[in-house]
Design a protein around this motif. Structure first.
Motif, PDB file in Angstrom:
ATOM      1  N   GLY A  82       0.625  -1.239   0.165  1.00 40.51           N
ATOM      2  CA  GLY A  82       0.030  -0.114  -0.011  1.00 40.51           C
ATOM      3  C   GLY A  82       0.836   1.298   0.278  1.00 40.51           C
ATOM      4  O   GLY A  82       2.113   1.380  -0.458  1.00 40.51           O
ATOM      5  N   ALA A  83       0.296   2.393   0.580  1.00 46.31           N
ATOM      6  CA  ALA A  83       1.012   3.631   0.675  1.00 46.31           C
ATOM      7  C   ALA A  83       2.491   3.470   1.361  1.00 46.31           C
ATOM      8  O   ALA A  83       3.355   4.097   0.852  1.00 46.31           O
ATOM      9  N   GLU A  84       2.401   2.652   2.306  1.00 45.65           N
ATOM     10  CA  GLU A  84       3.821   2.526   2.908  1.00 45.65           C
ATOM     11  C   GLU A  84       4.854   2.004   2.174  1.00 45.65           C
ATOM     12  O   GLU A  84       6.019   2.162   2.284  1.00 45.65           O
ATOM     13  N   ASP A  85       4.207   1.386   0.811  1.00 49.64           N
ATOM     14  CA  ASP A  85       5.337   0.734  -0.017  1.00 49.64           C
ATOM     15  C   ASP A  85       5.507   1.504  -1.291  1.00 49.64           C
ATOM     16  O   ASP A  85       6.187   1.392  -2.218  1.00 49.64           O
ATOM     17  N   GLY A  86       4.779   2.706  -1.190  1.00 43.61           N
ATOM     18  CA  GLY A  86       4.846   3.620  -2.469  1.00 43.61           C
ATOM     19  C   GLY A  86       3.528   3.527  -3.484  1.00 43.61           C
ATOM     20  O   GLY A  86       3.962   4.042  -4.555  1.00 43.61           O
ATOM     21  N   LEU A  87       2.646   2.864  -3.189  1.00 43.45           N
ATOM     22  CA  LEU A  87       1.692   2.656  -4.086  1.00 43.45           C
ATOM     23  C   LEU A  87       0.843   3.950  -4.360  1.00 43.45           C
ATOM     24  O   LEU A  87       0.554   4.594  -2.890  1.00 43.45           O
ATOM     25  N   GLU A  88       0.361   4.240  -5.275  1.00 42.31           N
ATOM     26  CA  GLU A  88      -0.578   5.292  -5.713  1.00 42.31           C
ATOM     27  C   GLU A  88      -1.812   4.879  -6.562  1.00 42.31           C
ATOM     28  O   GLU A  88      -1.754   3.819  -7.259  1.00 42.31           O
ATOM     29  N   LYS A  89      -2.828   5.583  -6.290  1.00 38.57           N
ATOM     30  CA  LYS A  89      -3.998   5.328  -7.479  1.00 38.57           C
ATOM     31  C   LYS A  89      -3.621   5.309  -9.011  1.00 38.57           C
ATOM     32  O   LYS A  89      -2.900   6.296  -9.155  1.00 38.57           O
ATOM     33  N   SER A  90      -4.317   4.513  -9.787  1.00 40.36           N
ATOM     34  CA  SER A  90      -3.704   4.436 -11.194  1.00 40.36           C
ATOM     35  C   SER A  90      -2.738   3.857 -11.498  1.00 40.36           C
ATOM     36  O   SER A  90      -2.438   3.613 -12.906  1.00 40.36           O
ATOM     37  N   GLN A  91      -1.716   3.235 -10.534  1.00 42.15           N
ATOM     38  CA  GLN A  91      -0.731   2.656 -11.049  1.00 42.15           C
ATOM     39  C   GLN A  91      -1.115   1.346 -11.757  1.00 42.15           C
ATOM     40  O   GLN A  91      -1.958   0.781 -11.356  1.00 42.15           O
ATOM     41  N   PRO A  92      -0.367   1.063 -12.739  1.00 43.93           N
ATOM     42  CA  PRO A  92      -0.595  -0.272 -13.619  1.00 43.93           C
ATOM     43  C   PRO A  92      -0.100  -1.395 -12.661  1.00 43.93           C
ATOM     44  O   PRO A  92       0.695  -1.414 -12.004  1.00 43.93           O
ATOM     45  N   VAL A  93      -0.810  -2.794 -12.978  1.00 40.54           N
ATOM     46  CA  VAL A  93      -0.545  -3.845 -12.349  1.00 40.54           C
ATOM     47  C   VAL A  93      -0.463  -5.087 -13.316  1.00 40.54           C
ATOM     48  O   VAL A  93      -1.269  -5.007 -14.318  1.00 40.54           O
ATOM     49  N   ILE A  94       0.716  -5.654 -13.242  1.00 39.34           N
ATOM     50  CA  ILE A  94       1.036  -6.672 -14.120  1.00 39.34           C
ATOM     51  C   ILE A  94       1.313  -8.129 -13.549  1.00 39.34           C
ATOM     52  O   ILE A  94       1.573  -7.967 -12.487  1.00 39.34           O
ATOM     53  N   SER A  95       1.054  -9.264 -14.347  1.00 39.73           N
ATOM     54  CA  SER A  95       1.583 -10.591 -13.840  1.00 39.73           C
ATOM     55  C   SER A  95       2.842 -10.896 -14.594  1.00 39.73           C
ATOM     56  O   SER A  95       3.187 -10.370 -15.618  1.00 39.73           O
ATOM     57  N   GLY A  96       3.251 -12.229 -14.734  1.00 44.05           N
ATOM     58  CA  GLY A  96       4.124 -12.926 -15.361  1.00 44.05           C
ATOM     59  C   GLY A  96       3.596 -13.168 -16.758  1.00 44.05           C
ATOM     60  O   GLY A  96       4.230 -13.546 -17.736  1.00 44.05           O
ATOM     61  N   GLU A  97       2.178 -13.029 -16.886  1.00 44.37           N
ATOM     62  CA  GLU A  97       1.749 -13.222 -18.324  1.00 44.37           C
ATOM     63  C   GLU A  97       1.007 -12.110 -19.146  1.00 44.37           C
ATOM     64  O   GLU A  97       1.163 -12.026 -20.009  1.00 44.37           O
ATOM     65  N   GLY A  98       0.828 -11.096 -18.274  1.00 42.62           N
ATOM     66  CA  GLY A  98       0.159  -9.926 -18.734  1.00 42.62           C
ATOM     67  C   GLY A  98      -0.306  -8.836 -17.867  1.00 42.62           C
ATOM     68  O   GLY A  98      -0.156  -9.055 -16.686  1.00 42.62           O
ATOM     69  N   VAL A  99      -1.071  -8.080 -18.367  1.00 43.03           N
ATOM     70  CA  VAL A  99      -1.768  -6.780 -17.748  1.00 43.03           C
ATOM     71  C   VAL A  99      -2.696  -7.396 -16.840  1.00 43.03           C
ATOM     72  O   VAL A  99      -3.596  -8.251 -17.445  1.00 43.03           O
ATOM     73  N   VAL A 100      -2.964  -6.959 -15.736  1.00 42.14           N
ATOM     74  CA  VAL A 100      -3.771  -7.303 -14.528  1.00 42.14           C
ATOM     75  C   VAL A 100      -4.833  -6.371 -14.442  1.00 42.14           C
ATOM     76  O   VAL A 100      -6.131  -6.671 -14.415  1.00 42.14           O
ATOM     77  N   GLY A 101      -4.647  -5.125 -14.377  1.00 46.54           N
ATOM     78  CA  GLY A 101      -5.418  -3.850 -13.989  1.00 46.54           C
ATOM     79  C   GLY A 101      -4.516  -2.847 -13.611  1.00 46.54           C
ATOM     80  O   GLY A 101      -3.579  -2.657 -14.020  1.00 46.54           O
ATOM     81  N   ARG A 102      -5.360  -1.968 -12.662  1.00 45.61           N
ATOM     82  CA  ARG A 102      -4.740  -0.829 -12.073  1.00 45.61           C
ATOM     83  C   ARG A 102      -5.164  -0.500 -10.826  1.00 45.61           C
ATOM     84  O   ARG A 102      -6.310  -1.215 -10.296  1.00 45.61           O
TER      85      ARG A 102
END
Length: 218
Positions: A82-102
Protein backbone atom coordinates in the motif's frame (compact mmCIF):
# COMPACT_ATOMS: atom_id res chain seq x y z
CA UNK A 1 14.36 -22.86 2.60
CA UNK A 2 11.33 -23.00 4.86
CA UNK A 3 11.84 -24.95 8.03
CA UNK A 4 9.30 -26.76 10.12
CA UNK A 5 9.87 -26.67 13.86
CA UNK A 6 7.31 -28.85 15.55
CA UNK A 7 7.72 -30.53 18.93
CA UNK A 8 5.52 -33.55 19.51
CA UNK A 9 5.07 -34.76 23.07
CA UNK A 10 4.07 -38.41 23.55
CA UNK A 11 2.27 -39.42 26.70
CA UNK A 12 2.18 -43.15 27.31
CA UNK A 13 1.82 -45.66 30.07
CA UNK A 14 4.83 -47.62 31.28
CA UNK A 15 5.03 -51.04 29.67
CA UNK A 16 2.87 -50.12 26.69
CA UNK A 17 4.34 -49.89 23.17
CA UNK A 18 4.48 -46.48 21.46
CA UNK A 19 2.29 -47.49 18.56
CA UNK A 20 1.67 -43.87 17.52
CA UNK A 21 5.32 -43.16 16.70
CA UNK A 22 5.12 -44.22 13.00
CA UNK A 23 2.04 -42.03 12.63
CA UNK A 24 3.87 -38.98 13.99
CA UNK A 25 6.82 -39.66 11.70
CA UNK A 26 4.43 -39.80 8.75
CA UNK A 27 2.74 -36.55 9.85
CA UNK A 28 6.11 -34.84 10.18
CA UNK A 29 7.14 -35.94 6.70
CA UNK A 30 3.82 -34.74 5.28
CA UNK A 31 4.23 -31.32 6.92
CA UNK A 32 7.76 -30.92 5.59
CA UNK A 33 6.67 -32.01 2.11
CA UNK A 34 3.76 -29.54 2.22
CA UNK A 35 6.04 -26.68 3.22
CA UNK A 36 8.54 -27.61 0.52
CA UNK A 37 5.75 -27.68 -2.07
CA UNK A 38 4.51 -24.28 -0.89
CA UNK A 39 8.02 -22.84 -1.15
CA UNK A 40 8.34 -24.15 -4.72
CA UNK A 41 4.97 -22.64 -5.71
CA UNK A 42 5.92 -19.24 -4.26
CA UNK A 43 9.33 -19.36 -5.93
CA UNK A 44 7.82 -20.21 -9.32
CA UNK A 45 5.22 -17.47 -8.92
CA UNK A 46 7.91 -14.86 -8.24
CA UNK A 47 10.08 -16.08 -11.13
CA UNK A 48 7.11 -15.91 -13.50
CA UNK A 49 6.90 -12.15 -12.93
CA UNK A 50 10.14 -11.79 -14.88
CA UNK A 51 8.50 -13.00 -18.10
CA UNK A 52 7.03 -9.56 -18.78
CA UNK A 53 9.75 -6.90 -19.05
CA UNK A 54 8.40 -3.35 -19.57
CA UNK A 55 10.48 -0.22 -20.00
CA UNK A 56 13.61 -0.51 -17.80
CA UNK A 57 12.96 3.00 -16.47
CA UNK A 58 10.06 1.63 -14.45
CA UNK A 59 10.54 0.56 -10.87
CA UNK A 60 8.40 -2.24 -9.49
CA UNK A 61 6.65 -3.04 -6.26
CA UNK A 62 5.95 -6.74 -5.85
CA UNK A 63 2.84 -7.70 -3.94
CA UNK A 64 1.00 -10.85 -2.99
CA UNK A 65 -2.68 -11.35 -3.79
CA UNK A 66 -4.51 -11.69 -0.49
CA UNK A 67 -8.10 -11.88 -1.69
CA UNK A 68 -10.22 -11.42 -4.78
CA UNK A 69 -13.71 -10.08 -5.35
CA UNK A 70 -15.36 -11.82 -8.26
CA UNK A 71 -18.82 -10.31 -8.05
CA UNK A 72 -21.31 -10.04 -10.89
CA UNK A 73 -20.74 -6.30 -11.25
CA UNK A 74 -17.25 -5.82 -9.82
CA UNK A 75 -13.98 -7.56 -10.66
CA UNK A 76 -11.04 -6.74 -8.40
CA UNK A 77 -8.40 -8.18 -6.11
CA UNK A 78 -6.51 -7.04 -3.02
CA UNK A 79 -2.73 -7.00 -2.69
CA UNK A 80 -0.65 -6.78 0.47
CA UNK A 81 1.18 -3.56 -0.46
CA UNK A 82 0.00 0.00 0.00
CA UNK A 83 0.97 3.62 0.61
CA UNK A 84 3.76 2.56 2.95
CA UNK A 85 5.33 0.75 -0.03
CA UNK A 86 4.89 3.64 -2.45
CA UNK A 87 1.60 2.68 -4.12
CA UNK A 88 -0.65 5.32 -5.63
CA UNK A 89 -3.98 5.25 -7.39
CA UNK A 90 -3.97 4.52 -11.15
CA UNK A 91 -0.65 2.63 -11.14
CA UNK A 92 -0.62 -0.27 -13.65
CA UNK A 93 -0.48 -3.83 -12.35
CA UNK A 94 0.99 -6.77 -14.27
CA UNK A 95 1.64 -10.47 -13.75
CA UNK A 96 4.05 -12.87 -15.41
CA UNK A 97 1.53 -13.33 -18.24
CA UNK A 98 0.40 -9.78 -18.92
CA UNK A 99 -1.68 -6.83 -17.79
CA UNK A 100 -3.82 -7.41 -14.69
CA UNK A 101 -5.39 -4.00 -14.09
CA UNK A 102 -4.72 -0.79 -12.22
CA UNK A 103 -4.74 0.38 -8.61
CA UNK A 104 -8.03 2.06 -7.65
CA UNK A 105 -7.87 2.16 -3.83
CA UNK A 106 -4.80 2.54 -1.64
CA UNK A 107 -4.56 1.77 2.06
CA UNK A 108 -1.48 1.95 4.24
CA UNK A 109 -0.64 -1.75 3.88
CA UNK A 110 -3.06 -3.06 1.26
CA UNK A 111 -4.61 -1.88 -1.99
CA UNK A 112 -7.40 -2.77 -4.39
CA UNK A 113 -6.72 -3.51 -8.05
CA UNK A 114 -9.47 -3.13 -10.65
CA UNK A 115 -9.11 -5.99 -13.13
CA UNK A 116 -9.10 -5.43 -16.88
CA UNK A 117 -12.18 -7.67 -17.07
CA UNK A 118 -14.25 -5.23 -14.97
CA UNK A 119 -16.90 -3.31 -16.89
CA UNK A 120 -15.31 -0.02 -15.76
CA UNK A 121 -11.97 -0.92 -17.32
CA UNK A 122 -10.94 0.47 -20.72
CA UNK A 123 -7.43 0.08 -22.11
CA UNK A 124 -5.98 1.73 -25.24
CA UNK A 125 -4.44 -1.11 -27.23
CA UNK A 126 -3.06 -2.07 -30.60
CA UNK A 127 -3.05 -5.33 -32.52
CA UNK A 128 0.48 -6.54 -33.10
CA UNK A 129 -0.02 -8.10 -36.53
CA UNK A 130 -2.55 -5.85 -38.23
CA UNK A 131 -1.48 -2.60 -36.53
CA UNK A 132 -5.04 -1.52 -35.69
CA UNK A 133 -5.58 0.64 -32.63
CA UNK A 134 -8.60 -0.05 -30.44
CA UNK A 135 -10.05 0.18 -26.95
CA UNK A 136 -10.40 -3.00 -24.92
CA UNK A 137 -13.43 -2.83 -22.66
CA UNK A 138 -14.14 -5.12 -19.72
CA UNK A 139 -17.50 -6.89 -19.68
CA UNK A 140 -17.39 -8.60 -16.27
CA UNK A 141 -16.59 -11.84 -18.09
CA UNK A 142 -13.38 -13.46 -19.30
CA UNK A 143 -13.81 -11.69 -22.64
CA UNK A 144 -12.66 -8.17 -23.47
CA UNK A 145 -14.69 -6.31 -26.08
CA UNK A 146 -12.76 -4.69 -28.94
CA UNK A 147 -14.11 -1.20 -29.54
CA UNK A 148 -13.38 1.74 -31.87
CA UNK A 149 -11.97 -0.32 -34.72
CA UNK A 150 -12.20 0.83 -38.34
CA UNK A 151 -15.41 -0.35 -39.99
CA UNK A 152 -13.53 -2.51 -42.50
CA UNK A 153 -11.10 -4.00 -39.94
CA UNK A 154 -10.61 -7.76 -40.13
CA UNK A 155 -9.06 -9.40 -37.07
CA UNK A 156 -7.39 -12.78 -37.24
CA UNK A 157 -7.73 -15.33 -34.47
CA UNK A 158 -4.57 -15.70 -32.42
CA UNK A 159 -3.32 -12.16 -33.04
CA UNK A 160 -1.62 -10.67 -29.98
CA UNK A 161 -2.94 -7.46 -28.44
CA UNK A 162 -0.63 -5.06 -26.56
CA UNK A 163 -1.03 -1.78 -24.71
CA UNK A 164 -0.64 1.18 -27.07
CA UNK A 165 0.59 3.66 -24.47
CA UNK A 166 -2.00 6.23 -25.52
CA UNK A 167 -3.05 8.46 -22.64
CA UNK A 168 -0.08 7.35 -20.57
CA UNK A 169 -2.06 5.17 -18.16
CA UNK A 170 -0.33 1.99 -19.37
CA UNK A 171 3.14 1.98 -20.94
CA UNK A 172 3.60 0.87 -24.53
CA UNK A 173 3.96 -2.80 -25.37
CA UNK A 174 2.58 -4.68 -22.37
CA UNK A 175 0.88 -7.94 -23.41
CA UNK A 176 -2.87 -8.01 -22.78
CA UNK A 177 -4.24 -11.05 -24.60
CA UNK A 178 -5.01 -12.62 -27.94
CA UNK A 179 -7.85 -12.31 -30.43
CA UNK A 180 -10.45 -15.05 -30.49
CA UNK A 181 -13.72 -15.41 -32.38
CA UNK A 182 -17.05 -16.33 -30.82
CA UNK A 183 -19.65 -18.60 -32.40
CA UNK A 184 -20.85 -15.71 -34.56
CA UNK A 185 -17.30 -14.90 -35.70
CA UNK A 186 -17.29 -11.70 -33.65
CA UNK A 187 -13.77 -10.98 -32.36
CA UNK A 188 -12.95 -10.52 -28.69
CA UNK A 189 -9.74 -10.59 -26.66
CA UNK A 190 -8.95 -13.34 -24.18
CA UNK A 191 -6.58 -12.02 -21.46
CA UNK A 192 -3.21 -13.67 -20.93
CA UNK A 193 -3.34 -13.07 -17.18
CA UNK A 194 -4.58 -16.10 -15.22
CA UNK A 195 -6.64 -14.30 -12.58
CA UNK A 196 -7.93 -17.47 -10.92
CA UNK A 197 -4.46 -18.76 -9.96
CA UNK A 198 -2.58 -15.52 -9.45
CA UNK A 199 -0.29 -15.39 -6.40
CA UNK A 200 2.01 -12.41 -6.98
CA UNK A 201 1.78 -9.26 -9.09
CA UNK A 202 4.02 -6.32 -9.87
CA UNK A 203 2.85 -2.73 -9.55
CA UNK A 204 4.61 -0.28 -11.85
CA UNK A 205 5.79 2.49 -9.59
CA UNK A 206 4.49 5.29 -11.78
CA UNK A 207 1.16 6.71 -12.83
CA UNK A 208 2.38 7.81 -16.25
CA UNK A 209 4.43 6.34 -19.10
CA UNK A 210 8.02 7.77 -18.96
CA UNK A 211 7.96 8.11 -22.77
CA UNK A 212 5.03 10.50 -22.46
CA UNK A 213 6.80 12.51 -19.76
CA UNK A 214 9.91 12.77 -21.97
CA UNK A 215 7.89 14.06 -24.91
CA UNK A 216 6.13 16.67 -22.75
CA UNK A 217 9.42 17.97 -21.33
CA UNK A 218 10.92 18.56 -24.78
Amino acid sequence: MLKCNYRIVLIFSVGRPITALPLFITIGRSINFGLFTMAVIISESLKSLLKVQPDPRFEFITGRVITDHDYAFFKSLMVNVGAEDGLEKSQPVISGEGVVGRVVEVGQQASRVLLITDMNSKIPAYLERSGYHAILAGQNTERLAVEHLPVDAVLKEGEYVLTSGKGGAFPLGLPIGEVRLDDNQVPYVHPFAAFERMIHVRVLNTTQDPNLRSAQSN
